[in-house]
Motif scaffolding. Structure first.
Motif, PDB file in Angstrom:
ATOM      1  N   VAL A 148       0.904  -1.144   0.106  1.00  0.00           N
ATOM      2  CA  VAL A 148      -0.076  -0.137   0.006  1.00  0.00           C
ATOM      3  C   VAL A 148       0.877   1.319   0.087  1.00  0.00           C
ATOM      4  O   VAL A 148       0.678   2.239  -0.775  1.00  0.00           O
ATOM      5  CB  VAL A 148      -0.953   0.042   1.128  1.00  0.00           C
ATOM      6  CG1 VAL A 148      -1.741   1.368   1.366  1.00  0.00           C
ATOM      7  CG2 VAL A 148      -2.048  -1.186   1.050  1.00  0.00           C
ATOM      8  N   LYS A 149       1.934   1.276   0.886  1.00  0.00           N
ATOM      9  CA  LYS A 149       2.920   2.549   0.910  1.00  0.00           C
ATOM     10  C   LYS A 149       3.368   2.744  -0.274  1.00  0.00           C
ATOM     11  O   LYS A 149       3.669   3.676  -0.965  1.00  0.00           O
ATOM     12  CB  LYS A 149       3.724   2.140   2.109  1.00  0.00           C
ATOM     13  CG  LYS A 149       4.780   3.245   2.348  1.00  0.00           C
ATOM     14  CD  LYS A 149       5.879   2.848   3.358  1.00  0.00           C
ATOM     15  CE  LYS A 149       6.866   3.974   3.406  1.00  0.00           C
ATOM     16  NZ  LYS A 149       7.988   3.941   4.186  1.00  0.00           N
ATOM     17  N   TYR A 150       4.253   1.675  -1.059  1.00  0.00           N
ATOM     18  CA  TYR A 150       4.897   1.963  -2.218  1.00  0.00           C
ATOM     19  C   TYR A 150       4.071   2.048  -3.486  1.00  0.00           C
ATOM     20  O   TYR A 150       4.449   2.507  -4.637  1.00  0.00           O
ATOM     21  CB  TYR A 150       6.148   0.821  -2.399  1.00  0.00           C
ATOM     22  CG  TYR A 150       6.989   1.139  -1.199  1.00  0.00           C
ATOM     23  CD1 TYR A 150       7.867   2.013  -1.189  1.00  0.00           C
ATOM     24  CD2 TYR A 150       7.098  -0.244  -0.374  1.00  0.00           C
ATOM     25  CE1 TYR A 150       8.993   1.914  -0.266  1.00  0.00           C
ATOM     26  CE2 TYR A 150       8.305  -0.091   0.540  1.00  0.00           C
ATOM     27  CZ  TYR A 150       9.157   0.942   0.407  1.00  0.00           C
ATOM     28  OH  TYR A 150       9.868   1.026   1.739  1.00  0.00           O
ATOM     29  N   GLN A 173       4.480   4.735  -6.983  1.00  0.00           N
ATOM     30  CA  GLN A 173       4.944   4.034  -8.075  1.00  0.00           C
ATOM     31  C   GLN A 173       5.499   4.924  -9.208  1.00  0.00           C
ATOM     32  O   GLN A 173       6.355   4.662  -9.813  1.00  0.00           O
ATOM     33  CB  GLN A 173       3.465   3.501  -8.794  1.00  0.00           C
ATOM     34  CG  GLN A 173       4.068   2.279  -9.901  1.00  0.00           C
ATOM     35  CD  GLN A 173       4.773   1.295  -9.456  1.00  0.00           C
ATOM     36  OE1 GLN A 173       4.530   0.614  -8.391  1.00  0.00           O
ATOM     37  NE2 GLN A 173       5.885   0.970 -10.107  1.00  0.00           N
ATOM     38  N   LYS A 174       5.088   6.127  -9.501  1.00  0.00           N
ATOM     39  CA  LYS A 174       5.640   6.923 -10.446  1.00  0.00           C
ATOM     40  C   LYS A 174       7.019   7.244 -10.055  1.00  0.00           C
ATOM     41  O   LYS A 174       7.687   7.394 -10.941  1.00  0.00           O
ATOM     42  CB  LYS A 174       4.641   8.288 -10.669  1.00  0.00           C
ATOM     43  CG  LYS A 174       3.529   8.333 -11.578  1.00  0.00           C
ATOM     44  CD  LYS A 174       3.043   9.480 -11.874  1.00  0.00           C
ATOM     45  CE  LYS A 174       2.280   9.501 -13.468  1.00  0.00           C
ATOM     46  NZ  LYS A 174       1.743  10.512 -13.646  1.00  0.00           N
ATOM     47  N   ALA A 175       7.153   7.873  -8.869  1.00  0.00           N
ATOM     48  CA  ALA A 175       8.554   8.230  -8.309  1.00  0.00           C
ATOM     49  C   ALA A 175       9.570   6.989  -8.504  1.00  0.00           C
ATOM     50  O   ALA A 175      10.553   7.241  -8.948  1.00  0.00           O
ATOM     51  CB  ALA A 175       8.531   8.649  -6.649  1.00  0.00           C
ATOM     52  N   ILE A 176       9.035   6.008  -8.300  1.00  0.00           N
ATOM     53  CA  ILE A 176       9.886   4.709  -8.298  1.00  0.00           C
ATOM     54  C   ILE A 176      10.524   4.277  -9.903  1.00  0.00           C
ATOM     55  O   ILE A 176      11.643   4.210 -10.166  1.00  0.00           O
ATOM     56  CB  ILE A 176       9.303   3.334  -7.684  1.00  0.00           C
ATOM     57  CG1 ILE A 176       9.190   3.514  -6.270  1.00  0.00           C
ATOM     58  CG2 ILE A 176      10.041   2.006  -8.162  1.00  0.00           C
ATOM     59  CD1 ILE A 176       8.386   2.421  -5.707  1.00  0.00           C
ATOM     60  N   VAL A 218       5.548  -7.877  -5.738  1.00  0.00           N
ATOM     61  CA  VAL A 218       5.773  -7.675  -4.442  1.00  0.00           C
ATOM     62  C   VAL A 218       6.506  -6.350  -4.667  1.00  0.00           C
ATOM     63  O   VAL A 218       7.887  -6.536  -4.605  1.00  0.00           O
ATOM     64  CB  VAL A 218       6.349  -8.941  -3.694  1.00  0.00           C
ATOM     65  CG1 VAL A 218       6.519  -8.466  -2.408  1.00  0.00           C
ATOM     66  CG2 VAL A 218       5.565 -10.074  -4.134  1.00  0.00           C
ATOM     67  N   LEU A 219       5.796  -5.243  -4.301  1.00  0.00           N
ATOM     68  CA  LEU A 219       6.677  -4.062  -4.575  1.00  0.00           C
ATOM     69  C   LEU A 219       8.085  -3.897  -3.665  1.00  0.00           C
ATOM     70  O   LEU A 219       8.906  -3.235  -4.384  1.00  0.00           O
ATOM     71  CB  LEU A 219       5.519  -2.723  -4.443  1.00  0.00           C
ATOM     72  CG  LEU A 219       4.647  -2.698  -5.217  1.00  0.00           C
ATOM     73  CD1 LEU A 219       3.673  -1.624  -5.105  1.00  0.00           C
ATOM     74  CD2 LEU A 219       5.153  -2.630  -6.817  1.00  0.00           C
ATOM     75  N   PRO A 220       7.840  -4.127  -2.433  1.00  0.00           N
ATOM     76  CA  PRO A 220       9.318  -3.925  -1.637  1.00  0.00           C
ATOM     77  C   PRO A 220      10.325  -4.999  -2.333  1.00  0.00           C
ATOM     78  O   PRO A 220      11.399  -4.510  -2.019  1.00  0.00           O
ATOM     79  CB  PRO A 220       8.653  -4.307  -0.212  1.00  0.00           C
ATOM     80  CG  PRO A 220       7.391  -4.303  -0.164  1.00  0.00           C
ATOM     81  CD  PRO A 220       6.859  -4.703  -1.778  1.00  0.00           C
ATOM     82  N   GLN A 221      10.075  -5.787  -2.942  1.00  0.00           N
ATOM     83  CA  GLN A 221      11.095  -6.742  -3.456  1.00  0.00           C
ATOM     84  C   GLN A 221      11.212  -6.651  -5.156  1.00  0.00           C
ATOM     85  O   GLN A 221      12.031  -7.321  -5.803  1.00  0.00           O
ATOM     86  CB  GLN A 221      10.561  -8.162  -3.032  1.00  0.00           C
ATOM     87  CG  GLN A 221      10.720  -8.551  -1.675  1.00  0.00           C
ATOM     88  CD  GLN A 221      10.348  -9.911  -1.456  1.00  0.00           C
ATOM     89  OE1 GLN A 221      10.498 -10.742  -2.265  1.00  0.00           O
ATOM     90  NE2 GLN A 221       9.864 -10.185  -0.350  1.00  0.00           N
ATOM     91  N   ARG A 222      10.768  -5.449  -5.653  1.00  0.00           N
ATOM     92  CA  ARG A 222      10.689  -5.413  -7.036  1.00  0.00           C
ATOM     93  C   ARG A 222      12.047  -5.576  -7.811  1.00  0.00           C
ATOM     94  O   ARG A 222      12.300  -6.119  -8.576  1.00  0.00           O
ATOM     95  CB  ARG A 222       9.943  -4.199  -7.632  1.00  0.00           C
ATOM     96  CG  ARG A 222       9.796  -3.988  -9.209  1.00  0.00           C
ATOM     97  CD  ARG A 222       8.947  -3.142  -9.285  1.00  0.00           C
ATOM     98  NE  ARG A 222       7.529  -3.490  -9.496  1.00  0.00           N
ATOM     99  CZ  ARG A 222       6.365  -2.988  -9.577  1.00  0.00           C
ATOM    100  NH1 ARG A 222       6.406  -1.696 -10.253  1.00  0.00           N
ATOM    101  NH2 ARG A 222       5.267  -3.734  -9.765  1.00  0.00           N
ATOM    102  N   PHE A 223      12.981  -4.840  -7.184  1.00  0.00           N
ATOM    103  CA  PHE A 223      14.401  -4.837  -7.752  1.00  0.00           C
ATOM    104  C   PHE A 223      15.248  -5.545  -6.822  1.00  0.00           C
ATOM    105  O   PHE A 223      16.454  -5.521  -7.050  1.00  0.00           O
ATOM    106  CB  PHE A 223      14.797  -3.094  -7.691  1.00  0.00           C
ATOM    107  CG  PHE A 223      13.651  -2.441  -8.446  1.00  0.00           C
ATOM    108  CD1 PHE A 223      13.732  -2.489  -9.963  1.00  0.00           C
ATOM    109  CD2 PHE A 223      13.241  -1.579  -7.853  1.00  0.00           C
ATOM    110  CE1 PHE A 223      12.809  -1.955 -10.865  1.00  0.00           C
ATOM    111  CE2 PHE A 223      11.968  -0.793  -8.586  1.00  0.00           C
ATOM    112  CZ  PHE A 223      11.984  -0.839  -9.956  1.00  0.00           C
TER     113      PHE A 223
END
Length: 82
Positions: free
Chosen positions: A21-23, A27-30, A64-69
């Motif tokens: 939810v936080k990340y 999304q645009k900034a990332i 999984v956004l916190p693990q995306r990279f």
């Protein structure tokens, strides 16, 4: 399953939900982020990237956004064994 393992699993699921939810709001900034510093890996020598990437096709945990990279590294010996 004992209570300790169950509570760990619940906390991990809640943590991933919170981070998603936080990340998601960021999304645009990332997607347009440009590195301002140079990073170094916390190990030396020759290692292989066995999983990971910066695109949906190369990332093993894109959803999984916190693990995306995230990247998974392995070292191998002269016979190619990890």
């Amino acid at each position: 399953m004992n209570l300790h393992l169950l509570s760990q699993a619940v906390l991990q699921i809640l943590g991933l939900k919170y981070a998603t939810v936080k990340y998601r709001k960021m999304q645009k900034a990332i997607d347009s982020y440009v590195l301002k510093v140079e990073y170094a890996l916390p190990f030396d020598g020759e290692w292989y990237t066995i999983n990971g990437g910066v695109t949906k096709n190369t990332s093993h945990s894109w959803e999984v956004l916190p693990q995306r990279f995230a990247y998974d590294f392995a070292s191998v010996d002269e016979e190619g064994e990890s």
